[in-house]
Design an enzyme around this catalytic site. Structure first.
Site, short mmCIF file in Angstrom:
data_model
loop_
_atom_site.label_atom_id
_atom_site.label_comp_id
_atom_site.label_asym_id
_atom_site.label_seq_id
_atom_site.Cartn_x
_atom_site.Cartn_y
_atom_site.Cartn_z
N ASP A 38 0.84 -1.20 0.00
CA ASP A 38 0.00 0.00 0.00
C ASP A 38 0.88 1.25 0.00
OD1 ASP A 38 -2.35 -1.44 0.04
OD2 ASP A 38 -2.56 -1.37 2.22
N TYR A 66 5.88 -8.61 8.30
CA TYR A 66 5.64 -7.18 8.51
C TYR A 66 5.86 -6.78 9.97
CZ TYR A 66 3.05 -7.67 4.09
OH TYR A 66 2.69 -7.94 2.80
N ASP A 80 -6.86 1.95 7.86
CA ASP A 80 -5.50 2.41 8.16
C ASP A 80 -5.52 3.93 8.38
OD1 ASP A 80 -5.42 3.69 5.64
OD2 ASP A 80 -4.51 1.96 4.68
N ARG A 173 -4.23 -4.67 7.44
CA ARG A 173 -5.25 -3.70 7.84
C ARG A 173 -6.47 -4.41 8.44
NH1 ARG A 173 -7.24 -1.20 3.01
NH2 ARG A 173 -6.04 -2.65 1.74
#
Length: 232
Positions: A38, A66, A80, A173
Site C-alpha cells: 500500500d 511485517y 488504516d 489492515r
C-alpha cells in the site's frame, strides 16, 4: 538487463510508482513487482526486470513478514491511517498484556479473513476500492490465509507494535481491524513495514536514491540479482 532489484519502498509511493521509476532507470519495457505494498506502507518490494518478470508469480506467492503498529480506539473507512475516521472510543479501560496476547493469538494459524472494501479485489469486474469511494459496500467472500507468527513487540498507551509473518493475500489492515473489534474498542493500522518477502529480507534492499546513484555511474547491473538463483 534481467533480474531482481530489491527496493526499500518509501511511504507515499505506490508499487506502480516504484516499477515506473525502475523502468526509467533500466530502460527496460518489462518491469513488474512481486507483491503490492500500500502507498502508506514502507519496506521490501521485489522488482523484476526484463525476462525475470515471467518469474514474479513464483515469488509473489511466498510468505511475507511485517512490522506494524495499530492504534486502539479509532476506526477508519480504509482500516488504516490514510482513511476518514468513522468511529472513536475513549472510554475503554486499558488492556493488560494478557488480554492483548489472547486477542492476538486468536488469529494464529489457518484462518479465514474478509478482505477490506478498500482493496484491488474485483467483484463483477469492478475493483472494490472504486465501489468504496462511492460509499458502496458489498459482500466479500472470506479468504483462506495463514498467520505463521503474530507477536506483540511493544505497548505504548493505545498503540501496539507487532510482528506478523503470513501467507500471500493477508491484509494486515483487516487483521488490525478484527483485533480491535474483538477487544471492543476498535482499531486501525497506523504504520506498516514489510521486512520479509520470501526469500529476501529488508536488510538486503536499497533505497531509490541508492539505486539512482548506481544508475548515474552506469553500474545498475551490480545490484540486479539473477532470478535463476532464487527460483523455488
Amino acid at each position: 538487463m534481467n533480474g531482481i532489484i530489491l527496493v526499500d519502498k518509501p511511504s507515499g509511493w505506490t508499487s506502480f510508482d516504484i516499477c515506473k521509476k525502475i523502468r526509467n532507470l533500466t530502460r527496460e519495457k518489462k518491469v513488474g513487482h512481486g507483491g503490492t505494498l500500500d502507498p502508506f506502507a514502507t519496506g521490501l518490494l521485489l522488482v523484476f526486470v526484463g525476462k525475470a518478470v515471467k518469474f514474479s508469480s513464483n515469488f509473489s506467492s511466498g510468505d511475507k513478514g511485517y512490522i506494524g503498529e495499530m492504534a486502539l480506539g479509532v476506526k477508519t473507512d480504509t482500516l488504516d491511517s490514510t482513511g476518514v475516521i468513522t468511529e472513536t472510543k475513549n472510554d475503554f479501560k486499558p488492556f493488560d498484556e494478557g488480554q492483548l496476547k489472547n486477542a492476538f493469538n486468536k488469529y494464529l494459524g489457518a484462518i479465514k479473513q474478509k478482505p477490506p472494501m478498500y482493496s484491488a479485489i474485483k467483484i463483477n469486474g469492478k475493483p472494490l476500492y472504486k465501489l468504496a469511494r462511492k460509499g458502496q459496500e458489498v459482500e466479500r467472500e472470506l479468504r483462506d490465509i495463514t498467520i505463521h507468527q503474530l507477536e506483540i513487540l511493544g505497548i505504548d498507551g493505545n498503540n501496539i507494535k507487532f510482528k506478523v509473518v503470513c501467507s500471500k493475500g493477508t491484509y494486515i489492515r483487516s487483521l488490525a481491524d478484527d483485533i480491535g473489534n474483538d477487544l471492543g474498542c476498535g482499531a486501525h493500522l497506523s504504520s506498516l513495514q514489510r521486512f520479509y518477502s520470501h526469500p529476501f529480507l529488508l536488510s538486503q534492499a536499497l533505497t531509490i536514491q541508492t539505486i539512482e546513484n548506481f544508475s548515474k555511474i552506469g553500474e545498475l547491473e551490480k545490484i540486479i540479482l539473477p532470478v535463476e538463483q532464487f527460483i523455488f
